[in-house]
Design a protein around this motif. Structure first.
Motif, PDB file in Angstrom:
ATOM      1  N   LEU A   1      -0.207 -12.263  -2.483  1.00 45.81           N
ATOM      2  CA  LEU A   1       0.194 -10.901  -2.126  1.00 45.81           C
ATOM      3  C   LEU A   1       1.647 -10.627  -2.481  1.00 45.81           C
ATOM      4  N   GLY A   2       2.516 -11.593  -2.205  1.00 48.23           N
ATOM      5  CA  GLY A   2       3.920 -11.388  -2.490  1.00 48.23           C
ATOM      6  C   GLY A   2       4.179 -11.111  -3.960  1.00 48.23           C
ATOM      7  N   LEU A   3       3.458 -11.801  -4.838  1.00 50.51           N
ATOM      8  CA  LEU A   3       3.667 -11.653  -6.280  1.00 50.51           C
ATOM      9  C   LEU A   3       2.815 -10.559  -6.897  1.00 50.51           C
ATOM     10  N   GLY A   4       1.771 -10.125  -6.193  1.00 49.19           N
ATOM     11  CA  GLY A   4       0.826  -9.192  -6.806  1.00 49.19           C
ATOM     12  C   GLY A   4       0.661  -7.866  -6.094  1.00 49.19           C
ATOM     13  N   ALA A   5       1.528  -7.547  -5.122  1.00 52.00           N
ATOM     14  CA  ALA A   5       1.375  -6.314  -4.339  1.00 52.00           C
ATOM     15  C   ALA A   5       1.371  -5.084  -5.239  1.00 52.00           C
ATOM     16  N   ASN A   6       0.512  -4.106  -4.905  1.00 51.52           N
ATOM     17  CA  ASN A   6       0.371  -2.916  -5.754  1.00 51.52           C
ATOM     18  C   ASN A   6      -0.149  -1.715  -4.966  1.00 51.52           C
ATOM     19  N   SER A   7       0.147  -1.658  -3.645  1.00 51.35           N
ATOM     20  CA  SER A   7      -0.412  -0.590  -2.812  1.00 51.35           C
ATOM     21  C   SER A   7       0.588  -0.097  -1.767  1.00 51.35           C
ATOM     22  N   PRO A   8       1.712   0.484  -2.179  1.00 50.48           N
ATOM     23  CA  PRO A   8       2.705   0.868  -1.169  1.00 50.48           C
ATOM     24  C   PRO A   8       2.467   2.227  -0.513  1.00 50.48           C
ATOM     25  N   PHE A   9       1.710   3.114  -1.166  1.00 52.61           N
ATOM     26  CA  PHE A   9       1.576   4.481  -0.665  1.00 52.61           C
ATOM     27  C   PHE A   9       0.171   4.755  -0.146  1.00 52.61           C
ATOM     28  N   LEU A  10       0.114   5.446   0.985  1.00 52.66           N
ATOM     29  CA  LEU A  10      -1.148   5.905   1.551  1.00 52.66           C
ATOM     30  C   LEU A  10      -0.961   7.318   2.073  1.00 52.66           C
ATOM     31  N   MET A  11      -1.748   8.236   1.541  1.00 54.34           N
ATOM     32  CA  MET A  11      -1.725   9.631   1.981  1.00 54.34           C
ATOM     33  C   MET A  11      -0.299  10.183   2.053  1.00 54.34           C
ATOM     34  N   GLY A  12       0.474   9.854   1.012  1.00 54.58           N
ATOM     35  CA  GLY A  12       1.811  10.398   0.872  1.00 54.58           C
ATOM     36  C   GLY A  12       2.922   9.591   1.512  1.00 54.58           C
ATOM     37  N   SER A  13       2.589   8.579   2.296  1.00 53.58           N
ATOM     38  CA  SER A  13       3.610   7.811   3.015  1.00 53.58           C
ATOM     39  C   SER A  13       3.838   6.449   2.378  1.00 53.58           C
ATOM     40  N   ASN A  14       5.084   6.006   2.348  1.00 54.32           N
ATOM     41  CA  ASN A  14       5.481   4.693   1.857  1.00 54.32           C
ATOM     42  C   ASN A  14       5.413   3.726   3.040  1.00 54.32           C
ATOM     43  N   LEU A  15       4.449   2.790   3.005  1.00 55.51           N
ATOM     44  CA  LEU A  15       4.178   1.946   4.163  1.00 55.51           C
ATOM     45  C   LEU A  15       4.489   0.479   3.859  1.00 55.51           C
ATOM     46  N   TRP A  16       3.483  -0.352   3.664  1.00 63.45           N
ATOM     47  CA  TRP A  16       3.686  -1.774   3.379  1.00 63.45           C
ATOM     48  C   TRP A  16       3.702  -1.988   1.859  1.00 63.45           C
ATOM     49  N   ALA A  17       4.199  -3.146   1.425  1.00 62.58           N
ATOM     50  CA  ALA A  17       4.111  -3.489   0.000  1.00 62.58           C
ATOM     51  C   ALA A  17       2.650  -3.526  -0.445  1.00 62.58           C
ATOM     52  N   GLU A  18       1.780  -4.053   0.405  1.00 66.49           N
ATOM     53  CA  GLU A  18       0.337  -4.072   0.141  1.00 66.49           C
ATOM     54  C   GLU A  18      -0.376  -3.430   1.335  1.00 66.49           C
TER      55      GLU A  18
ATOM     56  N   THR B   1       2.979 -11.221   6.494  1.00 64.77           N
ATOM     57  CA  THR B   1       4.372 -10.973   6.108  1.00 64.77           C
ATOM     58  C   THR B   1       4.463 -10.541   4.651  1.00 64.77           C
ATOM     59  N   ALA B   2       3.700 -11.189   3.774  1.00 58.08           N
ATOM     60  CA  ALA B   2       3.713 -10.820   2.358  1.00 58.08           C
ATOM     61  C   ALA B   2       3.124  -9.433   2.150  1.00 58.08           C
ATOM     62  N   ALA B   3       2.074  -9.078   2.912  1.00 48.38           N
ATOM     63  CA  ALA B   3       1.509  -7.730   2.806  1.00 48.38           C
ATOM     64  C   ALA B   3       2.546  -6.682   3.189  1.00 48.38           C
ATOM     65  N   LYS B   4       3.373  -6.986   4.168  1.00 48.92           N
ATOM     66  CA  LYS B   4       4.401  -6.031   4.596  1.00 48.92           C
ATOM     67  C   LYS B   4       5.550  -5.936   3.597  1.00 48.92           C
ATOM     68  N   HIS B   5       6.032  -7.077   3.130  1.00 49.05           N
ATOM     69  CA  HIS B   5       7.324  -7.099   2.442  1.00 49.05           C
ATOM     70  C   HIS B   5       7.252  -7.489   0.967  1.00 49.05           C
ATOM     71  N   GLY B   6       6.100  -7.907   0.447  1.00 45.40           N
ATOM     72  CA  GLY B   6       5.991  -8.238  -0.961  1.00 45.40           C
ATOM     73  C   GLY B   6       6.943  -9.338  -1.382  1.00 45.40           C
ATOM     74  N   MET B   7       7.682  -9.101  -2.458  1.00 45.12           N
ATOM     75  CA  MET B   7       8.624 -10.100  -2.984  1.00 45.12           C
ATOM     76  C   MET B   7       9.724 -10.463  -1.981  1.00 45.12           C
ATOM     77  N   ASN B   8       9.985  -9.596  -1.031  1.00 46.60           N
ATOM     78  CA  ASN B   8      11.053  -9.856  -0.058  1.00 46.60           C
ATOM     79  C   ASN B   8      10.570 -10.619   1.172  1.00 46.60           C
ATOM     80  N   ALA B   9       9.320 -11.026   1.167  1.00 45.78           N
ATOM     81  CA  ALA B   9       8.758 -11.676   2.347  1.00 45.78           C
ATOM     82  C   ALA B   9       9.304 -13.094   2.522  1.00 45.78           C
ATOM     83  N   PRO B  10       9.791 -13.450   3.708  1.00 41.72           N
ATOM     84  CA  PRO B  10      10.129 -14.846   3.977  1.00 41.72           C
ATOM     85  C   PRO B  10       8.855 -15.623   4.316  1.00 41.72           C
ATOM     86  N   LEU B  11       8.434 -16.503   3.446  1.00 43.86           N
ATOM     87  CA  LEU B  11       7.227 -17.290   3.654  1.00 43.86           C
ATOM     88  C   LEU B  11       7.605 -18.711   4.055  1.00 43.86           C
ATOM     89  N   TYR B  12       6.760 -19.306   4.893  1.00 41.96           N
ATOM     90  CA  TYR B  12       6.991 -20.709   5.253  1.00 41.96           C
ATOM     91  C   TYR B  12       6.187 -21.594   4.319  1.00 41.96           C
TER      92      TYR B  12
END
Length: 495
Positions: free
Chosen positions: A219-236, A386-397
């Motif tokens: 998800l962090g490397l492949g996110a492609n869904s930031p907008f839903l019904m006009g709003s900028n929400l999660w990276a995925e 976390t990756a769905a929320k923040h994409g490339m900026n996600a802190p992963l363990y």
């Protein structure tokens, strides 16, 4: 859930018979796993891609049936939403140059389908969530008029007993979608890339565990869904949208700990049977269609049974990594279905995402110290969210590294492991270099489909455009770049 369902109402007796039959199928599968030969030859893969259809204004086009008839190709089929189609490519081996050939085949199919759809003033778009989708598109009339979709909608709403609630807040907290829907049509907003890998039954547990470990990185490397019904929400945003749109639990049932039907899972497994057993144990039937065939009798008298009740039930539980049982010819097999990634942005990006996943799977499964033995399941699940929320900026363990962003993790550790795994699969060096270089450059530039969409909309808004016009301008650029099949890390942001 691709099986034919020709009923939309069910009785209490139907549900009782179905539960008994699912258990009978489960017992049959358990016996087969002990004694029956499964397919175990060269590694076979499969790909499914879900598309959005748009009209001349780049809004959802509800003519999916007409487009399907015009395309007239067996690889395409309808989906829940009238603005969706799905493409199923035939299974193919993983080794050699097969996936370079797959890229060419997919480009040819899309060019042909796109030309025919163009005759209906419609375009096909590969994107996780169509940014021009509005609330007024999410109505009952947008569901494809097919018995299986009507039955699924009715049964899910009956189980829930109240409207479908979508409530997602963006990372900054300033943008939010909070709406109630009278149908499950929000699920149709989610379009994905689904990757299949046939594995030996004895190895399935290891492959599923490894895939769960990789879900957050994917998800962090492949996110492609930031907008839903006009709003900028999660990276995925597709992840919470799919989870909520298929959630048949009331708040009270969620509070009791009832499992969701869109599910990451809750533990590492040892066998494919573990997942099918969880399906039977935790989830009531949504589509209790029962055949007259006894699977145990069929196994003993005629060979591998289809286990239709087990597979139909499995198709109504949407794990992000899902087990699949199937029979090809007379030979049964099991495969892993990875449902983590969104569709798009381009064919070359999707092939790169797929080979990165397949290569890492092989290396992690064959590692002397299995990764899932060194990390908790809860940490893998948290990485995913976390990756769905923040994409490339996600802190992963990641074990042995600690907290790290997915791009840094890929550059420092995972890309070499993916190269090694693909070489073990027998994938040609030229194919490895072509597609893993795409992933490497995406990590270096830190530009995914999601980040490009957000940055482009922001740039257009700085020019004075309002959000709807900025989304239109972004999608217009997206469609052109996607059709050109140039990797997303090379896409330019408007000045």
């Amino acid at each position: 859930m691709g099986q034919v369902v020709d009923r939309t109402t069910f009785t209490r007796r139907d549900r009782q018979r179905y539960r008994i039959k699912v258990q009978r199928c489960l017992d049959t599968l358990e016996e087969m796993l002990r004694e029956y030969p499964f397919a175990d030859s060269e590694p076979m893969t499969g790909v499914e891609i879900e598309f959005n259809l748009v009209d001349g204004d780049l809004a959802p086009s509800l003519n999916g049936r007409d487009v399907l008839e015009t395309i007239n190709a067996e690889e395409f089929q309808t989906e829940l939403g009238r603005w969706n189609l799905e493409l199923n490519l035939p299974p193919r081996p993983l080794p050699g140059d097969e996936w370079r050939l797959l890229e060419h085949e997919l480009l040819d199919l899309l060019a042909g389908a796109g030309a025919k759809a163009g005759d209906l003033r419609t375009q096909l778009v590969m994107i996780g969530i169509l940014p021009t989708l509005r609330t007024d598109h999410m109505v009952a009339e947008s569901i494809t008029p097919d018995d299986r979709y009507r039955a699924l909608n009715d049964q899910m709403l009956n189980a829930r007993g109240e409207p479908i609630r979508i409530d997602i807040t963006g990372n900054g907290g300033s943008e939010r979608v909070a709406e109630d829907f009278e149908t499950i049509i929000p699920e149709a907003a989610c379009t994905s890339l689904q990757l299949h890998l046939q594995v030996a039954p004895a190895d399935f547990g290891k492959y599923w565990n490894a895939a769960q470990c990789l879900a957050g990185v994917q998800l962090g490397l492949g996110a492609n869904s930031p907008f839903l019904m006009g709003s900028n929400l999660w990276a995925e945003t597709r992840i919470p949208l799919f989870e909520q749109s298929c959630d048949v639990r009331t708040p009270e049932l969620r509070n009791q700990g009832v499992r969701p039907r869109v599910w990451f899972g809750e533990r590492w497994i040892d066998s494919v049977l573990d997942l099918f057993a969880e399906n039977a144990r935790y989830f009531p039937a949504l589509m209790p269609v029962t055949s007259e065939i006894d699977p145990m009798t069929q196994l003993r008298e005629h060979g591998a049974p289809a286990l239709p009740e087990l597979t139909l039930h499995n198709g109504t539980i949407w794990r992000w990594n899902r087990p699949i049982y199937d029979v090809s010819g007379s030979e049964p097999h099991v495969r892993l279905e990875n449902r983590v990634l969104p569709a798009g942005p381009t064919t070359v990006d999707m092939v790169a995402n797929a080979l990165f996943f397949y290569g890492l799977l092989r290396t992690l499964v064959e590692a002397e110290q299995p990764l899932w033995k060194t990390v908790s399941f809860e940490a893998a699940a948290e990485n995913f969210t976390t990756a769905a929320k923040h994409g490339m900026n996600a802190p992963l363990y990641w074990p042995g590294t600690g907290w790290i962003r997915p791009d840094e993790l890929a550059l420092r550790k995972l890309l070499p492991l993916a190269h090694e795994g693909l070489a073990r699969w027998g994938v040609s060096g030229a194919v490895c270099d072509r597609y893993l270089t795409v992933l490497e450059r995406r990590c270096v530039t830190r530009q995914t489909g999601s980040s490009w969409q957000v940055d482009t909309v922001a740039a257009l808004e700085e020019r004075g455009l309002d959000r709807p016009k900025a989304l239109y301008g972004m999608v217009e650029r997206y469609v052109a770049a996607s059709a050109a099949n140039v990797p997303v890390h090379t896409w330019e942001i408007p000045d």
